[in-house]
Design an enzyme around this catalytic site. Structure first.
Site, PDB file in Angstrom:
ATOM      1  N   ASP A 188      42.829  31.655  46.003  1.00 17.89           N
ATOM      2  CA  ASP A 188      42.286  32.320  44.810  1.00 17.89           C
ATOM      3  C   ASP A 188      43.214  32.238  43.599  1.00 17.89           C
ATOM      4  O   ASP A 188      42.780  32.476  42.475  1.00 17.89           O
ATOM      5  CB  ASP A 188      42.021  33.808  45.099  1.00 17.89           C
ATOM      6  N   ARG A 200      37.342  35.667  45.047  1.00 16.27           N
ATOM      7  CA  ARG A 200      37.313  37.136  44.988  1.00 16.27           C
ATOM      8  C   ARG A 200      37.171  37.619  43.543  1.00 16.27           C
ATOM      9  O   ARG A 200      36.270  37.218  42.856  1.00 16.27           O
ATOM     10  CB  ARG A 200      38.544  37.723  45.661  1.00 16.27           C
ATOM     11  N   LEU A 231      34.668  25.869  53.422  1.00 13.44           N
ATOM     12  CA  LEU A 231      35.136  24.478  53.265  1.00 13.44           C
ATOM     13  C   LEU A 231      36.349  24.456  52.341  1.00 13.44           C
ATOM     14  O   LEU A 231      37.225  23.604  52.464  1.00 13.44           O
ATOM     15  CB  LEU A 231      34.032  23.621  52.636  1.00 13.44           C
TER      16      LEU A 231
HETATM   17  O1  F6P Z   1      41.187  35.376  49.546  1.00 11.20           O
HETATM   18  C1  F6P Z   1      40.728  34.158  50.017  1.00 11.20           C
HETATM   19  C2  F6P Z   1      39.257  34.202  50.289  1.00 11.20           C
HETATM   20  O2  F6P Z   1      38.833  32.923  50.727  1.00 11.20           O
HETATM   21  C3  F6P Z   1      38.398  34.682  49.110  1.00 11.20           C
HETATM   22  O3  F6P Z   1      38.220  33.694  48.136  1.00 11.20           O
HETATM   23  C4  F6P Z   1      37.142  35.114  49.818  1.00 11.20           C
HETATM   24  O4  F6P Z   1      36.472  36.118  49.105  1.00 11.20           O
HETATM   25  C5  F6P Z   1      37.667  35.668  51.110  1.00 11.20           C
HETATM   26  O5  F6P Z   1      38.959  35.125  51.321  1.00 11.20           O
HETATM   27  C6  F6P Z   1      36.795  35.335  52.294  1.00 11.20           C
HETATM   28  O6  F6P Z   1      37.347  35.944  53.405  1.00 11.20           O
HETATM   29  P1  F6P Z   1      36.814  35.751  54.882  1.00 11.20           P
HETATM   30  O7  F6P Z   1      37.481  34.526  55.435  1.00 11.20           O
HETATM   31  O8  F6P Z   1      37.259  36.981  55.572  1.00 11.20           O
HETATM   32  O9  F6P Z   1      35.334  35.587  54.820  1.00 11.20           O
END
Ligand code: F6P
Length: 359
Positions: free
Chosen positions: A139, A183, A284
């Site tokens: 992010d 996020r 991905l």
């Molecule tokens: O913080 C990294 C991230 O990939 C975000 O961009 C995303 O909102 C979140 O983690 C997704 O998390 P998870 O793997 O728990 O679905």
């Protein structure tokens, strides 16, 4: 000196390159290196602690994921525990973690993680733990560092997707909405959207108006450009509206953002009468090989983290402040999350080249 390495939170391409560089730099100093499995699970008796030798880290720099595994549900200060009635309470297991660390003779921890893991690191540091942080996240929302590793790979993956969507969108005269991660920050959407020459980029830092989005699509239509590409960050939201969330979270897990693309595509289709499709790029962006940039940055971070341990820079985080890797207090990095600055030159150039932010 006996150090332990931990990877926490969502994975990011480059974790293995940090582990390898930190392990080899430490082993070459004659130190012992341990690997705590799955965040801090290994120190809380739920997973193991491994001995890291040169063999363990051989040939891993280019691999995605983390050989130590990870979790985003392992905060030792807010550990989810089931009550007898089935409800969940959060308990503090930090005393147990610190006790186990001392029993294992661990002198220092190198923690590789994003804002959540860095927050845990700061709290452990305040409890007297010798800890050094390495900023990781696709992010790019950690302050104090020009970039985190993992971000460049995620952006490259998103650009590849935009390139592919362009050809099919053009063949069918369609509007395609691509949702990317990030996020509460819009860096992945902004950078991939500008580099991939999207027509509309929607990010949380600039709330959008659907009318403005449709105006942009229709002005392209009138100019003979029958297709459009909209890149939307998962955390984007309309003026006066709220962010989209995905289902229920598990105990210990933070609110999951996402799912905005589908509704947005339907709204655009209704208003413009143009055929719309949507796609969520999802995980991905987190998988696969790190780019050369991320691999080098991760390796530099790993080496610098060991130098920080040698210099007893407890409670500090390695950071890229181009052209150097420096150390800054973790508390400073956490003071304010990094967000896209709407007056930044990337946003300005995007606007000047005709990209709409829906505002
Ligand atoms: O913080 C990294 C991230 O990939 C975000 O961009 C995303 O909102 C979140 O983690 C997704 O998390 P998870 O793997 O728990 O679905």
């Amino acid at each position: 000196m006996r150090i332990a390495i931990s990877t926490g939170g969502g994975d990011a391409p480059g974790l293995n390159a940090v582990i390898r560089a930190a392990a080899l730099s430490a082993l070459n100093r004659g130190w012992e290196v341990l690997g705590i499995k799955r965040g801090y699970h290994g120190l809380l008796g739920i997973d193991e602690i491994i001995t890291v030798t040169p063999d363990v880290v051989r040939g891993i720099a280019h691999l995605g994921g983390t050989i130590l595994r990870t979790t985003n549900r392992g905060n030792p200060f807010a550990w989810p525990r089931k009550r007898s009635d089935g409800s969940i309470e959060e308990i503090d297991r930090s005393d147990e973690l610190i006790e186990n660390m001392r029993e294992r003779g661990i002198d220092a921890i190198i923690t590789i993680g994003g804002d959540g893991s860095l927050d845990i690191a700061q709290r452990l540091f305040e409890r007297g733990v010798n800890i050094v942080g390495v900023p990781k996240t696709i992010d790019n929302d950690v302050a104090g560092t020009v970039t985190t590793f993992g971000f460049d790979t995620a952006v490259s993956t998103a650009i590849e997707a935009i390139d592919k969507l362009h050809t099919t969108a053009e063949s069918h005269d369609r509007v395609i909405v691509l949702e990317v991660m990030g996020r509460h920050s819009g860096f992945i959407a902004l950078h991939s959207g500008v580099a991939g020459t999207a027509d509309v980029i929607l990010i949380p830092e600039i709330p959008y108006e659907i009318d403005r989005v449709c105006e942009k699509i229709m002005s392209r239509h009138r100019a003979g450009r029958q297709f459009s590409i909209v890149v939307v960050a998962e955390g984007a939201y309309p003026v006066g509206g709220s962010q989209s969330t995905l289902g229920d979270s598990l105990p210990g897990e933070s609110r999951r953002l996402g799912g905005i693309a589908d509704g947005l595509a339907r709204e655009i289709q209704e208003r413009t009468k143009k055929e719309c499709r949507s796609l969520i790029l999802g995980h991905l962006q987190r998988g696969g090989m790190p780019t050369g940039y991320d691999r080098l940055l991760a390796t530099r971070f790993g080496g610098a983290a060991v130098r920080a341990v040698a210099e007893k820079k407890w409670g500090q985080m390695v950071a890229l402040q181009t052209p150097h890797i420096v150390c800054i207090p973790i508390a400073e990095a956490l003071a304010q999350p990094k967000r896209v600055d709407p007056s930044h030159d990337v946003v300005q150039t995007a606007r000047e080249t005709g990209i709409s932010f829906g505002d």
